[in-house]
Scaffold this active site. Sequence first.
Site, short mmCIF file in Angstrom:
data_model
loop_
_atom_site.label_atom_id
_atom_site.label_comp_id
_atom_site.label_asym_id
_atom_site.label_seq_id
_atom_site.Cartn_x
_atom_site.Cartn_y
_atom_site.Cartn_z
CG ASN A 129 67.47 -87.75 -95.69
OD1 ASN A 129 66.46 -88.17 -95.13
ND2 ASN A 129 68.01 -86.58 -95.43
CG HIS A 130 66.03 -94.19 -98.81
ND1 HIS A 130 65.16 -95.25 -98.85
CD2 HIS A 130 66.75 -94.35 -97.67
CE1 HIS A 130 65.33 -96.01 -97.79
NE2 HIS A 130 66.28 -95.48 -97.04
CD GLN A 131 69.77 -92.32 -106.00
OE1 GLN A 131 69.47 -93.50 -106.06
NE2 GLN A 131 70.37 -91.68 -106.98
#
Length: 213
Positions: free
Chosen positions: A81-83
């Site tokens: 999960n990316h920012q």
Amino acid sequence: MENYKLPDPSVIFPVPNIKKVIYIKPTIKNKNIIVGDFTYFADVDFESHVTHFYDFYDDKLIIGKFCQIASGVEFIMNGANHQMECVSTFPFYIFEKWNENVPSLDKMPLKGDTIIGNDVWIGQNSTILPGVNIGDGAIIGTKSVVGSNVPPYSIVVGNPAKIVRKRFDDELIELMLKFKWWDLPIEEIKGLIPVLHNNDLEYVKEKIKDREI
Ligand SMILES: CC(C)(COP(=O)(O)OP(=O)(O)OC[C@H]1O[C@@H](n2cnc3c(N)ncnc32)[C@H](O)[C@@H]1OP(=O)(O)O)[C@@H](O)C(=O)NCCC(=O)NCCS
């Protein structure tokens, strides 16, 4: 005297003459993957199906005993999960020469450990997203994408995976969750197979109650 040996959970290839089914536990090297006895994968190299698993997130994949994990199942961990709260999701900090530090963990959308109960059957090519909790005895249909928790002894299918039905009535589910047959000694489990594989569920209820669990 009968030459009698019990099933051995430390064996890697437990199906005679087949090298495409493994008991997972004896193959695990990553300390953040914890798997119970007799849980099998219908393929080889289980760890390569646990993706985006980075030490700095310190998340864990915990799987109980006697789970059945079909081929093509993927466990996606928190590193995937990316920012998302900034205007760009691009992870500059991973790549060379951008000289960006990894964001502090509180800036990342972390969902916690992934926890799979006991005697869970995960259908072929399903994907389990980070932080999901799947209860004992649940069934995950083929090609499901599981993004939220799955109650014990329920069947979920689809993307996003939704409950299609409970497997048993509430009384039997409650009995099974107290019974926890997977924690009994192997000899006892062997003796219980006629109960575990009996589809007369009223008989099964009485047998479990007789054990005074
Ligand atoms: C989920 C499963 C166990 C069937 O459970 P069930 O309770 O008997 O469900 P049903 O077959 O009655 O289907 C209920 C509904 O879910 C749908 N459905 C079933 N499996 C589905 C799946 N994997 N994905 C999407 N929908 C599915 C059915 O079409 C049906 O829809 P409807 O109510 O609109 O008609 C089975 O479909 C499945 O996916 N098995 C996994 C097989 C596998 O991957 N084995 C790997 C080797 S070990």
